[in-house]
Write a protein that holds these residues in place. Sequence first.
Motif, mmCIF file in Angstrom:
data_model
loop_
_atom_site.group_PDB
_atom_site.id
_atom_site.type_symbol
_atom_site.label_atom_id
_atom_site.label_comp_id
_atom_site.label_asym_id
_atom_site.label_seq_id
_atom_site.Cartn_x
_atom_site.Cartn_y
_atom_site.Cartn_z
ATOM 1 N N ASP A 95 -43.770 -35.245 87.379
ATOM 2 C CA ASP A 95 -44.884 -35.236 86.717
ATOM 3 C C ASP A 95 -44.670 -35.580 84.578
ATOM 4 O O ASP A 95 -45.759 -37.022 84.527
ATOM 5 N N VAL A 96 -44.188 -34.781 83.687
ATOM 6 C CA VAL A 96 -44.289 -35.017 82.798
ATOM 7 C C VAL A 96 -43.270 -36.626 82.858
ATOM 8 O O VAL A 96 -43.683 -37.653 82.030
ATOM 9 N N SER A 97 -42.312 -36.483 83.553
ATOM 10 C CA SER A 97 -41.498 -37.589 83.346
ATOM 11 C C SER A 97 -42.588 -38.728 83.705
ATOM 12 O O SER A 97 -41.955 -39.904 82.928
ATOM 13 N N GLN A 98 -42.961 -38.797 84.463
ATOM 14 C CA GLN A 98 -44.053 -40.315 85.149
ATOM 15 C C GLN A 98 -44.953 -40.611 84.296
ATOM 16 O O GLN A 98 -45.416 -41.659 83.420
ATOM 17 N N SER A 99 -45.429 -39.376 83.135
ATOM 18 C CA SER A 99 -46.663 -39.498 81.847
ATOM 19 C C SER A 99 -46.139 -40.224 81.391
ATOM 20 O O SER A 99 -46.482 -40.673 80.612
ATOM 21 N N LEU A 100 -44.618 -39.774 80.468
ATOM 22 C CA LEU A 100 -44.262 -40.419 79.043
ATOM 23 C C LEU A 100 -43.570 -41.305 80.226
ATOM 24 O O LEU A 100 -43.585 -43.052 78.929
ATOM 25 N N LEU A 101 -43.220 -42.225 81.211
ATOM 26 C CA LEU A 101 -43.045 -43.282 81.099
ATOM 27 C C LEU A 101 -43.539 -44.732 81.027
ATOM 28 O O LEU A 101 -43.635 -45.399 80.473
ATOM 29 N N VAL A 102 -44.947 -43.815 81.857
ATOM 30 C CA VAL A 102 -45.954 -44.364 82.050
ATOM 31 C C VAL A 102 -46.474 -45.065 79.681
ATOM 32 O O VAL A 102 -46.171 -46.569 79.846
ATOM 33 N N THR A 103 -45.913 -44.369 78.856
ATOM 34 C CA THR A 103 -46.450 -44.322 78.031
ATOM 35 C C THR A 103 -45.401 -45.462 77.389
ATOM 36 O O THR A 103 -45.435 -46.853 76.527
ATOM 37 N N VAL A 104 -43.933 -44.711 77.414
ATOM 38 C CA VAL A 104 -43.568 -45.696 77.268
ATOM 39 C C VAL A 104 -43.327 -47.177 77.294
ATOM 40 O O VAL A 104 -43.234 -47.970 76.109
ATOM 41 N N GLY A 105 -43.508 -47.390 78.740
ATOM 42 C CA GLY A 105 -43.387 -48.298 79.225
ATOM 43 C C GLY A 105 -44.941 -49.603 78.837
ATOM 44 O O GLY A 105 -44.336 -50.633 78.323
ATOM 45 N N ARG A 106 -45.892 -49.287 78.365
ATOM 46 C CA ARG A 106 -46.457 -49.550 77.617
ATOM 47 C C ARG A 106 -46.389 -50.057 76.341
ATOM 48 O O ARG A 106 -46.611 -51.379 75.939
ATOM 49 N N ALA A 107 -45.937 -48.984 75.653
ATOM 50 C CA ALA A 107 -45.046 -49.244 74.570
ATOM 51 C C ALA A 107 -43.837 -50.066 74.224
ATOM 52 O O ALA A 107 -44.503 -51.524 73.410
ATOM 53 N N LEU A 108 -42.941 -50.534 75.141
ATOM 54 C CA LEU A 108 -42.420 -51.954 75.193
ATOM 55 C C LEU A 108 -42.788 -52.909 75.629
ATOM 56 O O LEU A 108 -42.713 -54.028 74.554
ATOM 57 N N ASP A 109 -44.002 -52.823 76.316
ATOM 58 C CA ASP A 109 -44.227 -54.413 76.341
ATOM 59 C C ASP A 109 -45.183 -54.672 76.074
ATOM 60 O O ASP A 109 -45.579 -56.381 75.591
ATOM 61 N N GLU A 110 -46.141 -53.817 74.829
ATOM 62 C CA GLU A 110 -46.480 -54.412 73.622
ATOM 63 C C GLU A 110 -46.049 -55.026 72.256
ATOM 64 O O GLU A 110 -46.477 -55.553 71.878
ATOM 65 N N HIS A 111 -45.023 -53.380 72.464
ATOM 66 C CA HIS A 111 -44.354 -54.499 70.987
ATOM 67 C C HIS A 111 -42.675 -55.907 71.172
ATOM 68 O O HIS A 111 -42.290 -56.188 70.160
ATOM 69 N N LEU A 112 -42.014 -55.384 72.372
ATOM 70 C CA LEU A 112 -40.817 -55.896 72.425
ATOM 71 C C LEU A 112 -40.975 -56.797 74.020
ATOM 72 O O LEU A 112 -40.355 -56.056 75.404
ATOM 73 N N PRO A 113 -42.206 -57.358 74.182
ATOM 74 C CA PRO A 113 -41.959 -58.300 75.459
ATOM 75 C C PRO A 113 -40.493 -59.331 76.153
ATOM 76 O O PRO A 113 -40.220 -59.028 75.107
ATOM 77 N N GLU A 114 -40.941 -58.892 77.705
ATOM 78 C CA GLU A 114 -40.203 -59.963 77.806
ATOM 79 C C GLU A 114 -39.968 -61.577 77.382
ATOM 80 O O GLU A 114 -41.086 -62.066 77.461
ATOM 81 N N GLY A 115 -39.245 -61.649 76.649
ATOM 82 C CA GLY A 115 -38.803 -63.196 76.420
ATOM 83 C C GLY A 115 -39.937 -63.024 74.810
ATOM 84 O O GLY A 115 -40.092 -64.136 74.243
#
Length: 241
Positions: A95-115
């Motif tokens: 559960d902790v992993s999934q919560s952190l993965l969602v948080t980090v994924g959002r940060a990557l998409d916001e600051h370092l989106p593909e392309g």
Amino acid sequence: MSAGGTRAASAPGTVGPAGPTGTPAATAGGTVKTVREGSLEKRRAILAAARDLFVHQGVDRVSMDAIAARAGVSKRTVYDYFGDKRSLFLAILSDVSQSLLVTVGRALDEHLPEGARIATVPQLEETLTALAIELGTTIVGSADYAAGFALVAQERLRTPATEDDIATEAVARAFTERLAHFAAAGLLDADDPGLAADHFFALTVLLAYDRQPVPAHPDPQRVRQTMVDGVRAFIRAYGAR
């Protein structure tokens, strides 16, 4: 994210802990126990109770009776949902992993989106710094991060050979792909983007966490400075010249 192992996969048995719809639960011996169907609210109550008790009292010191009492359910219900304490521990890590993965994924998409259109090394440093600050302030200081790493640390002290960890494979893979893109564009000198990703996390998030007690209550200014300094060191090491 574990030091020197941001690409570490979750431990065997961390995927698919007992859920609210009768899904199988992996036990410590690798066997599978099917738990009964039940409410999501009860499962959440049990996980929250166990996590709090495990973090503050230690996994070995906490009984299933104590978990049941804290969650407001019977001990039989705890066993029916999770099988045993080991499976409950693994479910918390999942559960902790999934919560952190969602948080980090959002940060990557916001600051370092593909392309992302980044043309110079200074622009890349600015972008990576913004990403690192977001990760440091939202993750290092989060209850999930502190609880998850406290539990893993406890388990490793008790059993040094344990492979239990917080799953970060998906995050590391996504970040590695972005670094590979910048290496291909000539902005980074990184023959091994995966190793570069490991170094990035070691210099930023992991370093900020290592300077904090568990559970962590980091000083925002210290975290921010750690991120800025870490990205600067990363760019000095990997920035194309």
